[in-house]
Structures are given as C-alpha cells and as structure tokens.
Design an enzyme around this catalytic site. Sequence first.
Site, PDB file in Angstrom:
ATOM      1  N   LEU A   1       4.315   0.388   4.316  1.00  0.00           N
ATOM      2  CA  LEU A   1       3.609  -0.076   3.119  1.00  0.00           C
ATOM      3  C   LEU A   1       2.404  -0.945   3.461  1.00  0.00           C
ATOM      4  O   LEU A   1       1.862  -1.631   2.588  1.00  0.00           O
ATOM      5  CB  LEU A   1       4.568  -0.853   2.212  1.00  0.00           C
TER       6      LEU A   1
ATOM      7  N   ASP B   1      -5.990   0.183   8.672  1.00  0.00           N
ATOM      8  CA  ASP B   1      -5.638   0.094   7.253  1.00  0.00           C
ATOM      9  C   ASP B   1      -6.234  -1.118   6.546  1.00  0.00           C
ATOM     10  O   ASP B   1      -6.171  -1.208   5.320  1.00  0.00           O
ATOM     11  CB  ASP B   1      -4.113   0.029   7.086  1.00  0.00           C
TER      12      ASP B   1
ATOM     13  N   SER C   1      -1.335  -5.210   7.315  1.00  0.00           N
ATOM     14  CA  SER C   1      -2.740  -4.973   6.998  1.00  0.00           C
ATOM     15  C   SER C   1      -3.131  -5.650   5.683  1.00  0.00           C
ATOM     16  O   SER C   1      -4.220  -6.213   5.551  1.00  0.00           O
ATOM     17  CB  SER C   1      -3.012  -3.472   6.909  1.00  0.00           C
ATOM     18  N   SER C   2      -2.238  -5.584   4.697  1.00  0.00           N
ATOM     19  CA  SER C   2      -2.513  -6.226   3.418  1.00  0.00           C
ATOM     20  C   SER C   2      -2.555  -7.744   3.573  1.00  0.00           C
ATOM     21  O   SER C   2      -3.380  -8.419   2.941  1.00  0.00           O
ATOM     22  CB  SER C   2      -1.457  -5.818   2.385  1.00  0.00           C
TER      23      SER C   2
ATOM     24  N   MET D   1       8.920  -5.516   7.558  1.00  0.00           N
ATOM     25  CA  MET D   1       8.166  -4.980   8.683  1.00  0.00           C
ATOM     26  C   MET D   1       8.571  -3.520   8.897  1.00  0.00           C
ATOM     27  O   MET D   1       9.727  -3.145   8.737  1.00  0.00           O
ATOM     28  CB  MET D   1       8.449  -5.794   9.939  1.00  0.00           C
ATOM     29  N   GLY D   2       7.592  -2.701   9.251  1.00  0.00           N
ATOM     30  CA  GLY D   2       7.868  -1.307   9.539  1.00  0.00           C
ATOM     31  C   GLY D   2       8.249  -0.486   8.335  1.00  0.00           C
ATOM     32  O   GLY D   2       8.883   0.569   8.472  1.00  0.00           O
TER      33      GLY D   2
ATOM     34  N   LYS E   1       0.853  -1.193   0.000  1.00  0.00           N
ATOM     35  CA  LYS E   1       0.000   0.000   0.000  1.00  0.00           C
ATOM     36  C   LYS E   1       0.886   1.239   0.000  1.00  0.00           C
ATOM     37  O   LYS E   1       1.798   1.350   0.819  1.00  0.00           O
ATOM     38  CB  LYS E   1      -0.906   0.003   1.236  1.00  0.00           C
TER      39      LYS E   1
END
Length: 291
Positions: free
Chosen positions: A101, A138, A105-106, A97-98, A9
Amino acid sequence: MISQFAPAKVNLTLHAGPVRDDGYHPLDSLVVFADWGDHLAAVASDKLELTLSGEGAEQLEAEGNNLVLRAAEALRKAARLPVFAGAKLHLTKAIPMGAGLGGGSSDAAATLRALNRLWHLDWPLDRLIPVAAEIGSDVPACLHARPLRMTGRGEIIEALKVWPVLDAVLCLPGLQVPTGKVFAAFDTGEPTALPPPGDLPSAKTAKDALAVAAAGRNDLERAAISVEPRIGNVLAALNGAPAARLAGLSGSGSTCWALFDSRAQAKTAAEALAAAHPEWVFKPVRLAGTR
C-alpha cells in the site's frame, strides 16, 4: 505543529513489462488513495529527530534511517538549508510494512509536504517532485495523493482529470511478500507487454470506473501468488463476498481490495468477511476521486 495525512496507495491496475537495462521494470498503473493511512506531525527543532508509534513501530525503529528521515534530509539538501534546520517528527503508523500500500512512500511524501510548510519553503508541487523521485519510485505518486496514472518506473505521473469516489474493502492478511521476490518470480514467467500508449483513464461514475479497472489487470498477481499462495485465498474470499463487484491485488501484495456500489455495502461486507476470516484484517474505505 504541522500535521500531514499519509494515505494508503491502492493500485487498481498494474501492467508491467520486461526488466530494463537499468534493472527497473516499466510500469503502467492506475492508482488511487484511500481515506485511511498514517499520520505525520512535525514541529521546528535544531536537529532532525523521528519518533514512531502504532503498527510496526518497533520494527521501523530498528531500521534506523527510514524513508521519513531520508525525505527530510533530501529536502534539506535540495533547499540548501543548514544542518541546524531540523524538525521533530512523529509518525503514527496504521499501514503495515510490506502491505503493498505504499506506506513508506506515502510517509516520505507526507514528510516533504510537512517540511515544505514548516521550513517556509513554499515550493510548488513540480519543484518537490524531483526530490521525491530521488527517494523512491512511488514517492512522486504519493506526493500527488490523488487518482493518477503512473508510468516509467513509477516516476512519471499523470493526474486523472475525471474520476469518482469509490467504495472498497481492503484486506490486510498480514503476509510478508517481499517485492524483490515477486519481481523475480515475474521475470521467470511468461513475458507481458505494456498496453499501447493511450488516453488517460477517465470515469464520471463508479460504474464507468469499474469498467476501466476491470479492463486492466495486475501483472504481478500470478507471481505474488506463486511466492505466497495464501494471496489466492484472500482474493477468493473477496470475490465471493456478497455485492463485491471486482477484486484485485494492490501492487506486489499482500493487500487485496474489492469494490462495492456503496459505503453501506462495503461496511457490511467487511464485517461479514472479518467474522468468516478472523485471521485477516478488513478495512472499509473510500478511494478518493478527483478534486
């Protein structure tokens, strides 16, 4: 086996207002999704199991109950399925991670889509959205996985009617920028206000989309740079790339993006940037348009 893509994202704009009484910040963000990300596979089982591979798999395994399992359990509860309705899930990670993007959540959204099919629920998107909102702010946007406007704390989604495919380069500098620290820094800065409510962003061409993105901003950018100054170096490198039209920070960081006029220009720029900055990862991507 059911397979689902979990795209990265990207926030092309991110306006944020002062923290609300409930602890959340009101947001107004233009969001698109890349043709690069994680992959989830699901097969039927009598219990819920998750295995991982790829980027950061060991760290995720150490966390135990991550967003994928939370999404599976939330859907099972919402559908009132018995505890023996399960799935063997395997997540192949590409998004660090972190990274800012929306990887977790995706992944959760991909889990909802996969299990909606595997468990033969066949729920429409609007019935999955409340489940997604329970998991994280998100997740509803990632469930749509198309160009959209995100408002509220992120749970209010408006799909864009007209938006083109965009060519871009993502820079993943490998910097850990905790979202909580960025918002804390944001809260100590000059207060910002959300733009007044208006029509949905719309663009028929890449040139139009560039103008829309350029007219916006990321209100967390200054705060993120104060937490991790090297983000400023990443943005400077992207802005200085030949043929780069616009660069910005995605979410609260640390990933940054730059837009280009063509796929060839994005690929050439990614190669040149990688040679100049081998400590960072550069990904030429396409940001999906409306469909």
